[in-house]
Design a protein around this motif. Structure first.
Motif, PDB file in Angstrom:
ATOM      1  N   TYR A 268       0.854  -1.181   0.000  1.00  0.00           N
ATOM      2  CA  TYR A 268       0.000   0.000   0.000  1.00  0.00           C
ATOM      3  C   TYR A 268       0.889   1.230   0.000  1.00  0.00           C
ATOM      4  O   TYR A 268       1.776   1.372   0.860  1.00  0.00           O
ATOM      5  CB  TYR A 268      -0.906   0.026   1.233  1.00  0.00           C
ATOM      6  CG  TYR A 268      -2.104  -0.887   1.151  1.00  0.00           C
ATOM      7  CD1 TYR A 268      -2.915  -0.917   0.014  1.00  0.00           C
ATOM      8  CD2 TYR A 268      -2.446  -1.726   2.213  1.00  0.00           C
ATOM      9  CE1 TYR A 268      -4.013  -1.751  -0.070  1.00  0.00           C
ATOM     10  CE2 TYR A 268      -3.548  -2.569   2.139  1.00  0.00           C
ATOM     11  CZ  TYR A 268      -4.327  -2.579   0.996  1.00  0.00           C
ATOM     12  OH  TYR A 268      -5.425  -3.407   0.912  1.00  0.00           O
ATOM     13  N   VAL A 269       0.674   2.115  -0.952  1.00  0.00           N
ATOM     14  CA  VAL A 269       1.447   3.350  -1.052  1.00  0.00           C
ATOM     15  C   VAL A 269       0.612   4.480  -0.459  1.00  0.00           C
ATOM     16  O   VAL A 269      -0.509   4.727  -0.917  1.00  0.00           O
ATOM     17  CB  VAL A 269       1.806   3.652  -2.516  1.00  0.00           C
ATOM     18  CG1 VAL A 269       2.542   4.991  -2.614  1.00  0.00           C
ATOM     19  CG2 VAL A 269       2.649   2.519  -3.102  1.00  0.00           C
ATOM     20  N   PRO A 270       1.113   5.181   0.561  1.00  0.00           N
ATOM     21  CA  PRO A 270       0.340   6.252   1.197  1.00  0.00           C
ATOM     22  C   PRO A 270       0.473   7.587   0.467  1.00  0.00           C
ATOM     23  O   PRO A 270       1.530   7.901  -0.098  1.00  0.00           O
ATOM     24  CB  PRO A 270       0.960   6.339   2.591  1.00  0.00           C
ATOM     25  CG  PRO A 270       2.385   5.929   2.375  1.00  0.00           C
ATOM     26  CD  PRO A 270       2.376   4.914   1.271  1.00  0.00           C
ATOM     27  N   THR A 271      -0.597   8.355   0.494  1.00  0.00           N
ATOM     28  CA  THR A 271      -0.590   9.725  -0.027  1.00  0.00           C
ATOM     29  C   THR A 271      -1.073  10.651   1.080  1.00  0.00           C
ATOM     30  O   THR A 271      -2.156  10.442   1.637  1.00  0.00           O
ATOM     31  CB  THR A 271      -1.516   9.870  -1.246  1.00  0.00           C
ATOM     32  OG1 THR A 271      -1.067   8.986  -2.279  1.00  0.00           O
ATOM     33  CG2 THR A 271      -1.499  11.299  -1.775  1.00  0.00           C
ATOM     34  N   ALA A 272      -0.267  11.655   1.430  1.00  0.00           N
ATOM     35  CA  ALA A 272      -0.603  12.545   2.540  1.00  0.00           C
ATOM     36  C   ALA A 272      -1.669  13.549   2.131  1.00  0.00           C
ATOM     37  O   ALA A 272      -1.651  14.086   1.015  1.00  0.00           O
ATOM     38  CB  ALA A 272       0.648  13.270   3.027  1.00  0.00           C
ATOM     39  N   LEU A 273      -2.591  13.818   3.065  1.00  0.00           N
ATOM     40  CA  LEU A 273      -3.608  14.848   2.884  1.00  0.00           C
ATOM     41  C   LEU A 273      -3.235  16.071   3.707  1.00  0.00           C
ATOM     42  O   LEU A 273      -2.375  15.999   4.597  1.00  0.00           O
ATOM     43  CB  LEU A 273      -4.981  14.310   3.315  1.00  0.00           C
ATOM     44  CG  LEU A 273      -5.466  13.035   2.623  1.00  0.00           C
ATOM     45  CD1 LEU A 273      -6.813  12.612   3.204  1.00  0.00           C
ATOM     46  CD2 LEU A 273      -5.552  13.227   1.117  1.00  0.00           C
ATOM     47  N   SER A 274      -3.875  17.180   3.437  1.00  0.00           N
ATOM     48  CA  SER A 274      -3.588  18.412   4.172  1.00  0.00           C
ATOM     49  C   SER A 274      -3.957  18.305   5.647  1.00  0.00           C
ATOM     50  O   SER A 274      -3.461  19.071   6.473  1.00  0.00           O
ATOM     51  CB  SER A 274      -4.335  19.592   3.535  1.00  0.00           C
ATOM     52  OG  SER A 274      -5.736  19.357   3.550  1.00  0.00           O
ATOM     53  N   THR A 275      -4.807  17.362   5.986  1.00  0.00           N
ATOM     54  CA  THR A 275      -5.237  17.167   7.377  1.00  0.00           C
ATOM     55  C   THR A 275      -4.199  16.440   8.223  1.00  0.00           C
ATOM     56  O   THR A 275      -4.345  16.340   9.437  1.00  0.00           O
ATOM     57  CB  THR A 275      -6.539  16.355   7.413  1.00  0.00           C
ATOM     58  OG1 THR A 275      -6.301  15.072   6.794  1.00  0.00           O
ATOM     59  CG2 THR A 275      -7.648  17.072   6.674  1.00  0.00           C
ATOM     60  N   GLY A 276      -3.153  15.901   7.585  1.00  0.00           N
ATOM     61  CA  GLY A 276      -2.186  15.077   8.286  1.00  0.00           C
ATOM     62  C   GLY A 276      -2.507  13.603   8.174  1.00  0.00           C
ATOM     63  O   GLY A 276      -1.677  12.752   8.536  1.00  0.00           O
TER      64      GLY A 276
END
Length: 315
Positions: A268-276
């Motif tokens: 699983y590759v994570p993608t960061a959101l502006s919320t943290g």
């Protein structure tokens, strides 16, 4: 002048880096291990005497994915509140004084600890600054249980934990002034590496390293474990292993590879959101041996295995 020099010896290169620098982590958990109970594909570790002229794929790790969503019990953004980090991860009742707070990166200190938290990236570094007690040989299993209990108390549920590795960092003295010969190695610290996984699939780059000192007391926590978003993940695929082979072949050729033995596995590759928070996307990792063409390894060849992400049309 004291001519005694010290160096750290550990069971793995990653643990050595951690002991020296305190800021690196073990190799990606998606990499095939050198040895497992289920067995490791020979092409992941061994050399072949003749060159390959095509790709050979091992898809045994592309097993059906268990589960269809993120865990109901999971780490939340609230876990990065200073009070919760101090109580659960550091487990200290000392008063902390904040020394800086820039762009969400908060640094604070107490008489015995230094703490750095960054909720925007899911990073935590907690370091004991007080002296340790007398060295006493510790039980590795006990050290691992204590480390995992610390992560659990902080807020990491068992449903988010995949592979766990226990290591001893060793210290060896060499008396240059007398003989130059090494003395008997001694334990420097005990390290527990916990790798994040969802549905049994490793999450790239997310892990925690908990270190205990020679007296068995908590020494350091180095954590990269941002909270998972409630929605927006792409955790599954309808492609078959054979169809993923085709996708991998295209990706490998696009990256300039021409032949070799390839080990395919889920990640699983994570993608960061502006919320943290982060959202996860299913990929297949295509890992090749260092001597990708299968030719005999030349003397002194240090080429490392290469891994390429493969799109699996996740949904």
């Amino acid at each position: 002048m004291n001519n005694t020099s010290k160096k750290l010896l550990v069971g793995s290169v990653a643990a050595l880096v951690l002991a020296l620098a305190g800021c690196a982590m073990e190799a990606d958990p998606s990499s095939p291990p050198a040895s497992t109970a289920e067995g490791t594909p020979a092409e992941a570790t061994a050399s072949t005497p003749t060159a390959l002229t095509t790709f050979t794929f091992d898809t045994t790790a592309l097993r059906p994915i268990q589960g269809s969503g993120i865990p109901a019990a999971r780490l939340t953004a609230r876990a990065f509140d200073d009070a919760i980090v101090r109580r659960g991860l550091v487990q200290s009742t000392e008063a902390f004084q904040e020394t800086s707070n820039i762009a969400g990166r908060a640094v604070s200190e107490s008489p015995s600890f230094a703490l750095e938290t960054d909720a925007t990236s899911g990073h935590i570094l907690a370091l004991r600054t007080a002296p340790f007690g007398r060295a006493v040989v510790q039980d590795d299993a006990v050290m691992q249980r204590q480390a995992m209990a610390r992560l659990s108390l902080w807020g990491v549920p068992s449903s988010e934990v995949g592979r766990v590795v226990q290591k001893r960092a060793m210290m060896e003295d060499t008396d240059v002034a007398v003989t130059g010969a090494p003395r008997q190695p001694e334990v420097h610290s005990y390290k527990t590496f916990a790798f994040r996984a969802v549905n049994g699939i490793p999450v790239v780059g997310h892990r925690a390293v908990i270190t205990h000192g020679v007296d068995g007391s908590f020494s350091r926590a180095l954590v990269k474990w941002p909270p998972l978003a409630a929605s927006g993940h792409k955790l599954l695929t309808r492609l078959t292993p054979k169809e993923i082979e085709t996708q991998a072949l295209t990706a490998l050729k696009r990256e300039g590879e021409t032949a070799g033995q390839v080990y395919l596995h889920w990640k699983y590759v994570p993608t960061a959101l502006s919320t943290g928070e982060v959202v996860l996307t299913l990929k297949a990792g295509a890992r090749m041996r260092g001597d990708a063409a299968g030719a005999a390894v030349a003397a002194g060849n240090t080429e490392e295995a290469r891994e390429i992400d493969v799109d699996v049309e996740a949904q």
